[in-house]
Design a protein around this motif. Structure first.
Motif, short mmCIF file in Angstrom:
data_model
loop_
_atom_site.label_atom_id
_atom_site.label_comp_id
_atom_site.label_asym_id
_atom_site.label_seq_id
_atom_site.Cartn_x
_atom_site.Cartn_y
_atom_site.Cartn_z
N MET A 1 5.53 4.83 -29.54
CA MET A 1 6.49 5.84 -29.09
C MET A 1 5.87 7.22 -29.32
SD MET A 1 10.51 6.31 -30.07
CE MET A 1 11.59 7.29 -29.03
N GLY B 1 4.47 5.43 -33.99
CA GLY B 1 4.95 6.62 -33.32
C GLY B 1 4.45 7.92 -33.89
N MET C 1 7.71 0.65 -39.38
CA MET C 1 7.22 1.73 -38.53
C MET C 1 5.98 2.34 -39.15
SD MET C 1 9.19 5.10 -37.08
CE MET C 1 9.33 5.99 -38.61
N LEU D 1 6.91 -0.54 -34.92
CA LEU D 1 6.90 0.66 -34.10
C LEU D 1 5.81 1.60 -34.59
CD1 LEU D 1 8.24 2.62 -32.04
CD2 LEU D 1 9.86 3.23 -33.84
N PHE E 1 3.66 5.74 -38.86
CA PHE E 1 3.76 7.10 -38.35
C PHE E 1 2.40 7.79 -38.45
CE2 PHE E 1 4.17 11.63 -39.35
CZ PHE E 1 4.78 12.08 -38.20
N VAL F 1 14.67 3.08 -27.21
CA VAL F 1 15.56 3.06 -28.38
C VAL F 1 16.40 1.80 -28.40
CG1 VAL F 1 17.55 4.21 -29.42
CG2 VAL F 1 15.59 5.56 -28.65
N VAL G 1 14.33 -1.12 -29.71
CA VAL G 1 14.16 -1.10 -31.16
C VAL G 1 15.47 -1.49 -31.84
CG1 VAL G 1 13.54 0.29 -33.16
CG2 VAL G 1 12.37 0.68 -30.98
N ARG H 1 14.05 7.52 -41.73
CA ARG H 1 14.33 6.44 -40.76
C ARG H 1 14.47 5.10 -41.47
NH1 ARG H 1 16.69 9.33 -38.65
NH2 ARG H 1 15.81 11.01 -39.85
N TYR I 1 16.88 9.12 -35.31
CA TYR I 1 17.21 7.78 -34.84
C TYR I 1 17.75 6.92 -35.98
CZ TYR I 1 14.61 8.96 -30.63
OH TYR I 1 14.18 9.55 -29.48
N VAL J 1 9.56 10.13 -33.33
CA VAL J 1 10.34 9.07 -33.99
C VAL J 1 11.13 9.60 -35.17
CG1 VAL J 1 8.66 7.31 -33.29
CG2 VAL J 1 8.48 8.36 -35.56
#
Length: 730
Positions: free
Chosen positions: A514, A542, A425, A540, A427, A529, A532, A588, A550, A546
């Motif tokens: 996202m 986001g 991911m 991902l 961010f 969701v 993923v 996460r 999750y 995010v």
């Protein structure tokens, strides 16, 4: 006017004088005369008002100040259940604390006027004696036999059971062989199965769950657990205990429209869906939910901050999940913080409240240290998972190539992660493609015409958008300043730009974004969701949504593109917020058996926030932050309030702000700073000037502000917005 707390359930009869609070931004309640039908405190009534009618709530006995001959009579009492006495007291308390008009607060409590009328009946048909002379065909006989063998059915259901068309049933109704009957609407929500067994808990989880399940009466508990420690499953035990006692439960989430996994956990634990309350609900669902809360058939409600004002008749538990989240602060209209108001709502209703977070706010921790709140700690991740390793990428030493935003160490880590069949991911807490668009020739920046804000390019939508007022326009082909053609350049990255780079750098990866403008509404969020979780997405990209709890088992790498982003500006909570957000994002990674890793791209590796994140030393960071706040006389060790003066004419706003400054209070322990242009000096076409008021905790802040504003009231079109305990400083 008397508070609803003074005379609970008091009744008023014909020709009595009563105070009716209207859901309008008025100074207080208006007096009316009771008609032939008696009313009780809390009843919703319809009253005449300035040539029209308005809904209102009977708030108590009227005053003797109004000439009896000028009193107008209540038109009718609505068939809705009375507003609960505890909610009336809560409305009074919130109005007094926030200095908002009581009617503006009441409007949040009766936010669905259509729900105050009874629901439309469901019409069904049933058999009755066959009229003389009615010709019975085989089809008609079959319909009548079916009707006689069943309870009342809708016309469509009866036709389907009898294997015929609706016209045959309709003809029998018209002939008098079937009669229509009204059925009560079915209950919109099934009862949660409180005795259903939950998942196996660890020793620390079981101890915390047992403590929470035993509480009764007003208590405030902080459930402080690291990311992935199973806080949700722990407070579910308190939810089950409240349900077993026959009480209602409210759970507040900061992003209710994006809570697909939470709803799935609830369904697994209790066998049914809870009632949901948020802005995306249809009108029909809002009406049904409001009524179900009022009549007690909605046993559990999960909602956004506005759910605090629903008419619970028997609220037995409030949970505020992610209590540190800034989304709980409402900054328009009535300014309040849902976490703090949840504590007040629980105190008024004599029920417990649980505040859950992996990164509790400094305000909550200060209350724990003062002994006002109790703390339960979950130090470990559930099922043997370990916290991710956090390290920094020093962008001064290993910068990205020119025109790119991902540094080589982060690119290499993503390549390894994807090669091992795991998910990553990226961010970046910035929506759109680029936060700034300027002319390469003259430097002109494209700004919102209604706000002091740059227009943000959203390349996928083909628009430049203001994130404050929503103004949107296309990218001009000619610079309005120097008239150069095709000279505009995007400056800086948003997540669209990061996703574009990721697609270029990792061509075999399935990349998805996202953000609140790419995943809108609960259904779209649930589907995203699922994708993923089912590993239909490899990488991902986001924004902060995010970070909302999750659980993605295959997600093992998190890369923060700009870890310094939240540290800029004059926000006193900038360091705390950045630490909380990045901790939540880091959480996460590695939530299952595979270990996780987090890389923070930063130009400030020596910043206390970065050092604390890498060291995993939350407590030392919080202690240092608290010491700085205490030395500066800032919350939670002092109090703040903000006054925002706004109007369409800048000169008039400045004149009034200067008059207000001349009448500012000179109270010991209270300091007035300003006026000064607000950082967002123009917002939605209104010019804004700001006062900041600092006060010792011993000062009666609301009383001082109320007296000050009464000396120098604002006149339309000027407005003064009061924000007690401000969280942002725009």
């Amino acid at each position: 006017m008397l508070s609803a707390a003074a005379n609970p359930a008091r009744h008023f009869y014909c020709d009595s004088r009563v105070a009716v609070l209207l859901p309008l931004p008025l100074a207080g309640a208006y007096d009316y005369r009771v008609g032939a039908d008696p009313v009780a405190q809390g009843d919703v009534v319809e009253v005449p008002l300035a040539g029209r009618t308005s809904l209102g709530v009977v708030w108590g006995p009227g005053s003797a100040a109004t000439d009896p001959g000028k009193l107008r009579t209540i038109l009718r009492r609505l068939p809705a259940k009375p507003i609960p006495e505890a909610l009336c007291r809560f409305v009074d308390w919130v109005a007094a604390y926030t200095l908002a008009p009581p009617g503006a607060v009441l409007k949040m409590a009766i936010s669905v006027p259509a729900a105050l009328e009874p629901p439309a009946p469901i019409w069904a048909v049933r058999a009755r004696p066959i009229p003389d002379g009615l010709k019975l065909t085989a089809t008609r006989r079959k319909v009548l036999e079916t009707a006689a063998a069943h309870p009342p059915l809708t016309m469509a259901d009866l036709a389907r059971e009898a294997g015929t068309g609706d016209s045959v049933v309709k003809g029998l109704v018209e002939a008098g062989a079937l009669e229509k009957v009204a059925l009560a609407p079915p209950a919109p929500f099934a009862a949660p199965q409180a005795h259903r067994d939950g998942p196996a808990l660890s020793e620390s989880q079981a101890q915390a769950a047992a403590a929470l399940a035993e509480i009764a009466g007003f208590h405030v508990w902080l459930l402080d657990g690291v990311t992935g420690s199973g806080k949700t499953e722990v407070y579910f035990e308190a939810v089950a205990a409240a349900l077993k006692r026959g009480r209602q439960v409210l759970v507040l989430l900061p992003e209710i429209a994006l809570s697909a996994q939470w709803l799935g956990r609830f369904r697994s634990r209790f066998g049914v869906e809870p009632a949901v309350w948020h802005s995306e609900l249809s009108d029909g669902k809002r009406r049904a939910t409001w009524r179900a809360v009022a009549d007690g058939t909605a046993a559990v409600v999960v909602g956004a901050r506005s759910a605090l004002f629903l008419p619970f008749p028997d609220l037995g538990l409030i949970v505020v999940d992610e209590e540190h989240d800034g989304a709980f602060k409402q900054e328009d209209g009535v300014c309040y913080h849902a976490r703090d108001m949840a504590v007040v709502r629980a105190r008024i209703g004599a029920c417990p409240v649980i505040l859950a977070s992996a990164t509790p706010s400094l305000e909550t921790l200060a209350n724990v240290q003062a002994g006002r709140y109790h703390r339960l700690h979950l130090p470990d991740r559930h099922a043997g998972a370990v916290l991710p390793e956090i390290s920094m990428v020093d962008l001064r030493r290993t910068p990205p190539p020119r025109g790119f935003w991902l540094a080589p160490p982060l690119v290499a880590a993503i390549e390894r992660t994807l090669a091992e069949g795991e998910q990553a991911m990226l961010f970046l807490n910035r929506r759109g493609y680029a936060p700034l668009t300027l002319c390469r020739k003259c430097g002109h920046r494209l700004q919102c015409p209604h706000c002091t804000a740059w227009l943000v390019e959203h390349r996928q939508a083909g628009r430049l958008i203001c994130h404050h007022c929503g103004h949107a326009t296309r990218l001009p082909s000619v610079c309005p300043e120097c008239e150069a053609e095709d000279s505009f350049a995007a400056c800086g990255p948003g997540i669209e730009r990061i996703a574009e780079e990721a697609t270029h750098r990792f061509p075999g990866a399935r990349v998805a974004m996202m953000a609140s403008d790419t995943v809108s509404g609960p259904h779209a969020a649930a589907e995203f969701v699922r994708q993923v979780a089912d590993h239909e997405i490899d990488l991902l990209v986001g924004t902060q949504i995010v970070a909302k709890g999750y659980h993605f088992p295959m997600l093992t790498l998190v890369g923060v593109v700009d870890a310094d982003l939240g540290l800029e500006g004059g926000d006193l909570r900038a360091g705390e917020r950045t630490f909380q957000l990045l901790s939540q994002v880091a959480g996460r990674a590695g939530r299952a058996e595979r270990p996780g890793r987090v890389l923070l791209q930063t130009f400030q590796p020596d910043h206390p926030v970065m050092r604390a994140l890498v060291a995993g030393d939350r407590d030392s960071f919080i202690a240092a932050e608290a010491e700085c706040r205490r030395d500066a006389g800032m919350p939670p060790f002092a109090r703040l309030a903000a006054l925002i003066v706004s109007g369409p004419d800048a000169g008039a706003v400045d004149d009034y702000a200067r008059r207000l400054a001349r009448t500012a209070p000179h109270t010991e322990g209270l300091e007035v700073i300003g006026p000064a242009p607000a950082p967002m000096a123009l917002l939605r076409g209104r010019h804004r000037r700001r006062f900041l008021i600092k006060a010792a905790r011993t000062v009666a802040l609301q009383a001082a502000l109320k007296e000050w504003l009464a000396i120098c009231p604002a006149k339309q079109p000027l407005r003064v917005q009061v924000d007690i305990d401000p969280y942002s400083f725009v």
